[in-house]
Design a protein around this motif. Structure first.
Motif, PDB file in Angstrom:
ATOM      1  N   TRP A  43      68.891  55.142 122.478  1.00  0.00           N
ATOM      2  CA  TRP A  43      69.872  55.329 123.533  1.00  0.00           C
ATOM      3  C   TRP A  43      70.880  54.194 123.432  1.00  0.00           C
ATOM      4  O   TRP A  43      70.515  53.035 123.574  1.00  0.00           O
ATOM      5  N   ALA A  44      72.138  54.546 123.174  1.00  0.00           N
ATOM      6  CA  ALA A  44      73.204  53.563 122.979  1.00  0.00           C
ATOM      7  C   ALA A  44      72.768  52.600 121.884  1.00  0.00           C
ATOM      8  O   ALA A  44      72.467  53.035 120.785  1.00  0.00           O
ATOM      9  N   ASP A  45      72.701  51.306 122.179  1.00  0.00           N
ATOM     10  CA  ASP A  45      72.254  50.361 121.148  1.00  0.00           C
ATOM     11  C   ASP A  45      70.824  49.891 121.388  1.00  0.00           C
ATOM     12  O   ASP A  45      70.401  48.870 120.879  1.00  0.00           O
ATOM     13  N   ASN A  46      70.060  50.673 122.142  1.00  0.00           N
ATOM     14  CA  ASN A  46      68.650  50.365 122.382  1.00  0.00           C
ATOM     15  C   ASN A  46      67.774  51.308 121.571  1.00  0.00           C
ATOM     16  O   ASN A  46      68.050  52.497 121.495  1.00  0.00           O
ATOM     17  N   GLY A  47      66.733  50.761 121.005  1.00  0.00           N
ATOM     18  CA  GLY A  47      65.769  51.571 120.281  1.00  0.00           C
ATOM     19  C   GLY A  47      64.386  51.334 120.835  1.00  0.00           C
ATOM     20  O   GLY A  47      64.028  50.209 121.196  1.00  0.00           O
ATOM     21  N   TYR A  48      63.598  52.394 120.932  1.00  0.00           N
ATOM     22  CA  TYR A  48      62.243  52.305 121.446  1.00  0.00           C
ATOM     23  C   TYR A  48      61.310  52.944 120.430  1.00  0.00           C
ATOM     24  O   TYR A  48      61.533  54.072 120.006  1.00  0.00           O
ATOM     25  N   VAL A  49      60.281  52.211 120.036  1.00  0.00           N
ATOM     26  CA  VAL A  49      59.261  52.753 119.145  1.00  0.00           C
ATOM     27  C   VAL A  49      58.102  53.212 120.024  1.00  0.00           C
ATOM     28  O   VAL A  49      57.662  52.487 120.912  1.00  0.00           O
ATOM     29  N   VAL A  50      57.616  54.420 119.774  1.00  0.00           N
ATOM     30  CA  VAL A  50      56.528  54.997 120.570  1.00  0.00           C
ATOM     31  C   VAL A  50      55.308  55.108 119.670  1.00  0.00           C
ATOM     32  O   VAL A  50      55.349  55.770 118.640  1.00  0.00           O
ATOM     33  N   ALA A  51      54.237  54.437 120.049  1.00  0.00           N
ATOM     34  CA  ALA A  51      53.023  54.408 119.228  1.00  0.00           C
ATOM     35  C   ALA A  51      51.799  54.667 120.095  1.00  0.00           C
ATOM     36  O   ALA A  51      51.833  54.480 121.308  1.00  0.00           O
ATOM     37  N   ALA A  52      50.715  55.052 119.451  1.00  0.00           N
ATOM     38  CA  ALA A  52      49.479  55.357 120.169  1.00  0.00           C
ATOM     39  C   ALA A  52      48.677  54.104 120.519  1.00  0.00           C
ATOM     40  O   ALA A  52      47.893  54.113 121.457  1.00  0.00           O
ATOM     41  N   ASP A  53      48.860  53.028 119.751  1.00  0.00           N
ATOM     42  CA  ASP A  53      48.123  51.797 120.030  1.00  0.00           C
ATOM     43  C   ASP A  53      48.882  50.591 119.478  1.00  0.00           C
ATOM     44  O   ASP A  53      49.926  50.736 118.837  1.00  0.00           O
ATOM     45  N   VAL A  54      48.358  49.402 119.734  1.00  0.00           N
ATOM     46  CA  VAL A  54      49.025  48.162 119.346  1.00  0.00           C
ATOM     47  C   VAL A  54      49.149  48.049 117.829  1.00  0.00           C
ATOM     48  O   VAL A  54      50.208  47.680 117.317  1.00  0.00           O
ATOM     49  N   HIS A  55      48.102  48.370 117.117  1.00  0.00           N
ATOM     50  CA  HIS A  55      48.125  48.268 115.657  1.00  0.00           C
ATOM     51  C   HIS A  55      49.222  49.160 115.076  1.00  0.00           C
ATOM     52  O   HIS A  55      49.992  48.742 114.212  1.00  0.00           O
ATOM     53  N   GLN A  56      49.300  50.387 115.562  1.00  0.00           N
ATOM     54  CA  GLN A  56      50.327  51.317 115.107  1.00  0.00           C
ATOM     55  C   GLN A  56      51.724  50.787 115.413  1.00  0.00           C
ATOM     56  O   GLN A  56      52.622  50.844 114.569  1.00  0.00           O
ATOM     57  N   ALA A  57      51.915  50.254 116.608  1.00  0.00           N
ATOM     58  CA  ALA A  57      53.220  49.716 117.000  1.00  0.00           C
ATOM     59  C   ALA A  57      53.645  48.593 116.075  1.00  0.00           C
ATOM     60  O   ALA A  57      54.796  48.533 115.640  1.00  0.00           O
ATOM     61  N   ARG A  58      52.726  47.709 115.765  1.00  0.00           N
ATOM     62  CA  ARG A  58      53.061  46.586 114.873  1.00  0.00           C
ATOM     63  C   ARG A  58      53.460  47.076 113.488  1.00  0.00           C
ATOM     64  O   ARG A  58      54.432  46.594 112.911  1.00  0.00           O
ATOM     65  N   LEU A  59      52.719  48.047 112.951  1.00  0.00           N
ATOM     66  CA  LEU A  59      53.052  48.586 111.631  1.00  0.00           C
ATOM     67  C   LEU A  59      54.403  49.301 111.652  1.00  0.00           C
ATOM     68  O   LEU A  59      55.210  49.159 110.719  1.00  0.00           O
ATOM     69  N   MET A  60      54.656  50.057 112.704  1.00  0.00           N
ATOM     70  CA  MET A  60      55.931  50.771 112.811  1.00  0.00           C
ATOM     71  C   MET A  60      57.100  49.797 112.926  1.00  0.00           C
ATOM     72  O   MET A  60      58.138  49.974 112.277  1.00  0.00           O
ATOM     73  N   ILE A  61      56.935  48.766 113.737  1.00  0.00           N
ATOM     74  CA  ILE A  61      58.002  47.783 113.907  1.00  0.00           C
ATOM     75  C   ILE A  61      58.222  46.997 112.619  1.00  0.00           C
ATOM     76  O   ILE A  61      59.352  46.690 112.256  1.00  0.00           O
ATOM     77  N   GLN A  62      57.138  46.698 111.893  1.00  0.00           N
ATOM     78  CA  GLN A  62      57.280  46.013 110.612  1.00  0.00           C
ATOM     79  C   GLN A  62      58.106  46.864 109.638  1.00  0.00           C
ATOM     80  O   GLN A  62      59.015  46.368 108.971  1.00  0.00           O
ATOM     81  N   GLU A  63      57.812  48.146 109.583  1.00  0.00           N
ATOM     82  CA  GLU A  63      58.545  49.035 108.691  1.00  0.00           C
ATOM     83  C   GLU A  63      60.004  49.180 109.135  1.00  0.00           C
ATOM     84  O   GLU A  63      60.918  49.196 108.317  1.00  0.00           O
TER      85      GLU A  63
END
Length: 187
Positions: A43-63
């Motif tokens: 949304w605009a210049d904001n991005g939100y990553v949606v993950a099922a758990d903390v480990h997934q979120a970290r991997l997604m954000i790393q990528e």
């Protein structure tokens, strides 16, 4: 600059074109009732990553961090936040959840701070997934709009139809904004 939002959208589409299929193949994201998987929101210049758990979120954000770097972008360091629901926090220690760090291949480090509430598109999200917090936020915003326009709304010299129109266009619309994003269940 009028071209800036347009360019941002082009870059984000390019960046996500490569990242999202890898997230899908890895089973990342949040599975919705309609069979679709939600990975991200832009949304605009904001991005939100949606993950099922903390480990997934970290991997997604790393990528995502590496994909940004490939486009010669990097995160705006003063606005990196994350939020977890109670389910995601259940298997993690309180200390490990305060923040997490991500580093890119150029050794730039980014710290993501945990928030208990995040304002997203006018809806206040909390860790419970509760509608109560968001409803309280919308009502408080509506009350501020009413207080700011109290003299206009209560002035008997102004025709009633105009006052009602003003009430609907400011106070009521503020109270009802974002209701489609509110869930009615608590996890």
């Amino acid at each position: 600059d009028v071209a800036t939002p347009w360019l941002w959208n082009i870059y984000m589409k390019y960046l996500l074109r490569n990242v999202v299929p890898r997230w899908t193949a890895a089973g990342f994201g949040f599975k919705m009732d309609n069979g679709e998987t939600l990975h991200h929101l832009i949304w605009a210049d904001n991005g939100y990553v949606v993950a099922a758990d903390v480990h997934q979120a970290r991997l997604m954000i790393q990528e995502l961090t590496e994909a940004l770097l490939d486009c010669e972008f990097q995160f705006k360091t003063d606005s990196l936040e994350y939020m977890l629901n109670f389910y995601a926090m259940a298997n993690e220690s309180e200390e490990s959840l305060k923040q997490f760090w991500v580093a890119d291949s150029r050794d730039n480090r980014y710290c993501f701070l945990r928030k208990r509430q995040i304002l997203c598109l006018g809806v206040l999200l909390d860790v419970r997934g509760s509608a109560e917090t968001s409803l309280e936020h919308r009502l408080a915003c509506a009350l501020r709009h009413f207080q700011a326009r109290r003299k206009q709304l209560c002035c008997r010299k102004v025709p009633l139809a105009r006052r009602v129109r003003r009430l609907y266009s400011t106070v009521f619309s503020t109270a009802l904004f974002g209701l489609a994003g509110i869930t009615w269940s608590v996890f």
